[in-house]
Write an enzyme that holds these catalytic residues in place. Structure first.
Site, PDB file in Angstrom:
ATOM      1  N   HIS A 204      -2.741  -4.693   0.930  1.00 25.42           N
ATOM      2  CA  HIS A 204      -1.631  -3.959   0.255  1.00 25.42           C
ATOM      3  C   HIS A 204      -0.866  -2.858   0.928  1.00 25.42           C
ATOM      4  O   HIS A 204       0.083  -2.270   0.406  1.00 25.42           O
ATOM      5  CB  HIS A 204      -1.920  -3.504  -1.176  1.00 25.42           C
ATOM      6  CG  HIS A 204      -2.801  -2.186  -0.971  1.00 25.42           C
ATOM      7  ND1 HIS A 204      -4.034  -2.554  -0.720  1.00 25.42           N
ATOM      8  CD2 HIS A 204      -2.512  -1.022  -1.071  1.00 25.42           C
ATOM      9  CE1 HIS A 204      -4.628  -1.100  -0.820  1.00 25.42           C
ATOM     10  NE2 HIS A 204      -3.618  -0.141  -1.038  1.00 25.42           N
TER      11      HIS A 204
HETATM   12  C1  UD1 Z   1      -0.427   3.160  -4.088  1.00 26.08           C
HETATM   13  C2  UD1 Z   1      -0.742   4.190  -2.888  1.00 26.08           C
HETATM   14  C3  UD1 Z   1      -1.801   3.633  -2.003  1.00 26.08           C
HETATM   15  C4  UD1 Z   1      -2.828   3.136  -2.755  1.00 26.08           C
HETATM   16  C5  UD1 Z   1      -2.467   2.034  -3.683  1.00 26.08           C
HETATM   17  C6  UD1 Z   1      -3.809   1.543  -4.426  1.00 26.08           C
HETATM   18  C7  UD1 Z   1       0.934   5.945  -2.853  1.00 26.08           C
HETATM   19  C8  UD1 Z   1       2.068   6.437  -1.558  1.00 26.08           C
HETATM   20  N1  UD1 Z   1       0.418   4.748  -2.204  1.00 26.08           N
HETATM   21  O1  UD1 Z   1       0.481   2.205  -3.238  1.00 26.08           O
HETATM   22  O2  UD1 Z   1      -2.192   4.809  -1.210  1.00 26.08           O
HETATM   23  O3  UD1 Z   1      -3.602   2.588  -1.694  1.00 26.08           O
HETATM   24  O4  UD1 Z   1      -1.594   2.673  -4.681  1.00 26.08           O
HETATM   25  O5  UD1 Z   1      -3.668   0.272  -5.185  1.00 26.08           O
HETATM   26  O6  UD1 Z   1       0.638   6.548  -3.582  1.00 26.08           O
HETATM   27  N2  UD1 Z   1       3.568  -2.292  -9.079  1.00 26.08           N
HETATM   28  C9  UD1 Z   1       3.218  -3.050 -10.149  1.00 26.08           C
HETATM   29  N3  UD1 Z   1       2.593  -2.779 -11.307  1.00 26.08           N
HETATM   30  C10 UD1 Z   1       1.715  -1.522 -11.298  1.00 26.08           C
HETATM   31  C11 UD1 Z   1       1.611  -0.708  -9.909  1.00 26.08           C
HETATM   32  C12 UD1 Z   1       2.854  -1.052  -9.051  1.00 26.08           C
HETATM   33  O7  UD1 Z   1       4.037  -3.966 -10.247  1.00 26.08           O
HETATM   34  O8  UD1 Z   1       0.876  -1.146 -12.034  1.00 26.08           O
HETATM   35  C13 UD1 Z   1       4.303  -2.694  -7.918  1.00 26.08           C
HETATM   36  C14 UD1 Z   1       5.697  -2.134  -8.112  1.00 26.08           C
HETATM   37  O9  UD1 Z   1       6.618  -3.036  -7.728  1.00 26.08           O
HETATM   38  C15 UD1 Z   1       5.637  -1.056  -7.276  1.00 26.08           C
HETATM   39  C16 UD1 Z   1       4.775  -1.405  -6.123  1.00 26.08           C
HETATM   40  O10 UD1 Z   1       3.933  -2.315  -6.744  1.00 26.08           O
HETATM   41  O11 UD1 Z   1       7.034  -0.679  -6.814  1.00 26.08           O
HETATM   42  C17 UD1 Z   1       4.200  -0.338  -5.185  1.00 26.08           C
HETATM   43  O12 UD1 Z   1       3.407   0.683  -6.108  1.00 26.08           O
HETATM   44  P1  UD1 Z   1       3.205   2.144  -5.571  1.00 26.08           P
HETATM   45  O13 UD1 Z   1       2.225   2.865  -6.770  1.00 26.08           O
HETATM   46  O14 UD1 Z   1       4.552   2.741  -5.503  1.00 26.08           O
HETATM   47  O15 UD1 Z   1       2.568   1.893  -4.416  1.00 26.08           O
HETATM   48  P2  UD1 Z   1       1.102   1.110  -4.046  1.00 26.08           P
HETATM   49  O16 UD1 Z   1       1.695   0.136  -2.887  1.00 26.08           O
HETATM   50  O17 UD1 Z   1       0.520   0.414  -5.076  1.00 26.08           O
HETATM   51  N1  UDP Z   2     -10.355  -3.090  -6.495  1.00 23.13           N
HETATM   52  C1  UDP Z   2     -10.409  -3.777  -7.813  1.00 23.13           C
HETATM   53  N2  UDP Z   2      -9.761  -5.062  -7.830  1.00 23.13           N
HETATM   54  C2  UDP Z   2      -9.105  -5.738  -6.968  1.00 23.13           C
HETATM   55  C3  UDP Z   2      -9.110  -5.056  -5.752  1.00 23.13           C
HETATM   56  C4  UDP Z   2      -9.674  -3.786  -5.443  1.00 23.13           C
HETATM   57  O1  UDP Z   2     -10.983  -3.449  -8.734  1.00 23.13           O
HETATM   58  O2  UDP Z   2      -8.473  -6.530  -7.261  1.00 23.13           O
HETATM   59  C5  UDP Z   2     -11.115  -2.029  -6.313  1.00 23.13           C
HETATM   60  C6  UDP Z   2     -12.164  -1.815  -5.121  1.00 23.13           C
HETATM   61  O3  UDP Z   2     -13.293  -2.354  -5.354  1.00 23.13           O
HETATM   62  C7  UDP Z   2     -11.944  -0.359  -5.047  1.00 23.13           C
HETATM   63  C8  UDP Z   2     -10.533   0.236  -5.281  1.00 23.13           C
HETATM   64  O4  UDP Z   2     -10.239  -1.006  -6.137  1.00 23.13           O
HETATM   65  O5  UDP Z   2     -13.021   0.280  -5.583  1.00 23.13           O
HETATM   66  C9  UDP Z   2      -9.900   0.325  -3.890  1.00 23.13           C
HETATM   67  O6  UDP Z   2      -8.191   0.362  -4.386  1.00 23.13           O
HETATM   68  P1  UDP Z   2      -7.223   0.093  -3.615  1.00 23.13           P
HETATM   69  O7  UDP Z   2      -7.416  -1.031  -2.509  1.00 23.13           O
HETATM   70  O8  UDP Z   2      -5.887  -0.494  -4.453  1.00 23.13           O
HETATM   71  O9  UDP Z   2      -6.803   1.612  -2.996  1.00 23.13           O
HETATM   72  P2  UDP Z   2      -7.386   2.151  -1.594  1.00 23.13           P
HETATM   73  O10 UDP Z   2      -8.588   2.289  -1.933  1.00 23.13           O
HETATM   74  O11 UDP Z   2      -6.833   1.320  -0.477  1.00 23.13           O
HETATM   75  O12 UDP Z   2      -6.172   3.472  -1.686  1.00 23.13           O
END
Ligand code: UD1
Ligand code: UDP
Length: 377
Positions: A204
């Protein structure tokens, strides 16, 4: 003492859950759970409250998705009146997402003692939004709670005063060890019709998925791997809308299983049984080390070097051919041993609460600029 626990995105929930549990067990500690609403889909938010036995949020700021500036600003604007009226004794922010930085800025400006859980992690790559969030959060927080010795070293190198830093261990591992005995890995694998050996994938990071050519290359490598071994890929909502352009449905082999995001218990069950994990997640690098599952990280850097030095993690960069070669190599080797780095023992939350209790009286004078002589050395 009242603790405000701020969480917004998926990896935050695993980090506040053990703190809420430890505080409840201790007595005399009140917690307020503040959800910023950065993540809002049930599969990215609600499921974790169920899976982690985490009480429902007291407040949900409902900020949703937006550009970095708008999202960070929305959290700040919505959180300020809440903290101004609650005035908790501590605000705890976790991890490195936009909600983390936004909450830290609001809390310290209100003069509320603020602790950063997972302080000091550095990838050294300022193109990562998370790296900016880490640097800026650590710059303002009163108390820097580091998960590993390398994080402490980073903070010292940057000149943070020693009395603001504490090595407390890894709260993510507190959650992992809490759920491990409560899982049903056989049931989860059977439910998905998975063979004995499978590879688990998460991707992601913007650097991997937002560039269509890079994502296409990675998905083609996964498709090639899926001809040899089952590949299970729970897809993050950021990645989901980009998949079709990168690898049309007709070109996906049956062995490549694209799923919605998994609940925490499902995901850890899969992770614990996977023959190999391919990821760009921060938390997953840590979990695979503790579980003793080989992990290939599709990045050039990691802010969690202990998982490479002591654990099962290997950085393979973003070249699809290198990824495929590394995956084949890892699949041919025996499973490595599980390892728990220092402080990754399930008791990090306890140590954090101990530290908050003894630092409470100390934080206010520092913010007011009344530091003892030499304390910034
Ligand atoms: C965010 C964090 C990242 C983390 C990740 C964990 C920042 C800058 N990034 O990235 O560090 O690793 O979360 O998962 O804070 N969206 C949905 N539904 C949701 C949430 C998001 O559809 O519930 C989609 C939206 O299109 C959104 C995109 O995901 O624009 C990105 O979401 P965002 O929270 O901005 O960043 P992440 O890529 O999720
Ligand atoms: N995770 C989860 N479901 C998924 C993918 C990840 O519960 O489908 C959990 C994973 O075990 C870990 C956390 O989400 O505990 C990591 O989150 P993510 O990869 O979104 O964020 P990051 O750690 O990169 O910020």
């Amino acid at each position: 003492m009242t603790l405000a626990l701020v969480a917004g995105a998926r990896p935050n929930f695993m980090k506040i859950a053990p703190l809420a549990r430890a505080a409840a067990a201790r007595g005399g500690l009140r917690t307020r759970i503040i959800h910023t609403g950065q993540h809002y889909d049930d599969a990215m938010s609600r499921v974790f409250f169920d899976d982690l036995d985490l009480p429902r949020p007291d407040v949900n700021l409902g900020v949703g998705s937006a550009s970095h500036g708008v999202q960070t600003g929305r959290v700040m604007a919505a959180l300020e009146p809440v903290l101004a009226s609650d005035r908790p004794d501590w605000v705890l922010v976790v991890g490195d997402v936009n909600s983390t930085l936004a909450a830290a800025l609001v809390a310290v400006k209100l003069g509320i003692p603020t602790a950063h859980v997972e302080a000091g992690l550095r990838s050294g790559d300022r193109r990562m939004p998370e790296e900016i969030n880490r640097l800026a959060t650590d710059a303002v927080a009163d108390l820097l709670l580091a998960p590993s010795r390398d994080a402490v070293d980073n903070l010292r190198r940057e000149g943070h005063p020693g009395e603001r830093i504490a090595l407390v261990g890894n709260v993510m591992v507190d959650s992992l060890l809490h759920v491990l005995p409560r899982l049903d890995p056989e049931g989860v694998c059977r439910g998905l019709g998975l063979a004995e050996e499978f590879v688990l994938v998460t991707l992601h990071r913007p650097s991997n998925v937002d560039d269509p050519a890079r994502l296409a290359g990675l998905l083609r490598a996964l498709a090639a791997l899926a001809a040899e071994v089952s590949v299970v890929f729970p897809v993050h909502p950021r990645t989901r809308p980009l998949l079709d352009a990168a690898l049309p449905a007709g070109e996906r082999p049956a062995g490549l299983r694209l799923l919605p995001p998994c609940s925490y218990r499902e995901f850890i069950a899969l992770e614990s049984r996977a023959r190999l994990v391919i990821t760009d997640s921060g938390g997953v690098q840590e979990e695979t080390t503790v579980l003793g599952v080989p992990c290939l990280t599709v990045r050039d850097t990691t802010e969690r070097p202990v998982t490479v030095r002591e654990g099962t993690n290997r950085l393979v960069g973003g070249d699809p051919r290198r990824l495929l070669a590394a995956a084949r190599l890892a699949l041919g080797r025996p499973r490595p041993p599980a390892h728990r780095p220092e402080g990754w023992d399930g008791r990090a939350s306890e140590r954090i609460l101990d530290r908050l209790a003894c630092t409470a009286a100390d934080a206010a004078p520092r913010r007011a600029g009344r530091l003892p002589a030499g304390a910034h050395g």
